[in-house]
Scaffold this active site. Sequence first.
Site, PDB file in Angstrom:
ATOM      1  N   LEU A   9      46.933 -20.215  27.490  1.00 36.80           N
ATOM      2  CA  LEU A   9      45.646 -20.418  26.820  1.00 36.80           C
ATOM      3  C   LEU A   9      44.711 -19.271  27.209  1.00 36.80           C
ATOM      4  CD1 LEU A   9      44.610 -22.646  24.910  1.00 36.80           C
ATOM      5  CD2 LEU A   9      43.377 -23.583  26.837  1.00 36.80           C
ATOM      6  N   HIS A  10      44.981 -18.097  26.624  1.00 39.98           N
ATOM      7  CA  HIS A  10      44.144 -16.929  26.905  1.00 39.98           C
ATOM      8  C   HIS A  10      42.916 -16.954  25.994  1.00 39.98           C
ATOM      9  CE1 HIS A  10      45.550 -14.853  23.253  1.00 39.98           C
ATOM     10  NE2 HIS A  10      46.728 -15.361  23.559  1.00 39.98           N
ATOM     11  N   ALA A  11      42.170 -15.863  25.917  1.00 42.65           N
ATOM     12  CA  ALA A  11      40.858 -15.845  25.257  1.00 42.65           C
ATOM     13  C   ALA A  11      40.868 -16.297  23.800  1.00 42.65           C
ATOM     14  CB  ALA A  11      40.241 -14.449  25.360  1.00 42.65           C
TER      15      ALA A  11
END
Length: 80
Positions: A9-11
């Site tokens: 769950l990156h940017a």
Amino acid sequence: MTVRATTGLHARPATQVVQEAKRFQSTIRLKHGEKEAAAGSIVGLMSLGLKQGAAVTITADGPDEAEAAQALATLIAGLE
């Protein structure tokens, strides 16, 4: 639920989660291990460090809590 996205769950996906959470009146939170964050906070979500395979608990409290929790679970499950 489990984060299935290979990049975690990156940017970019965290931004999608925040946008989805803001559609609801309920307070929505994600918990991973001992850490917990508001689903409407990009900084909070990023601080959870959710990688592929991470176990996440979604809680919601408010007038549309069931719909809110289900919508976020569906979104996170569909992230690749």
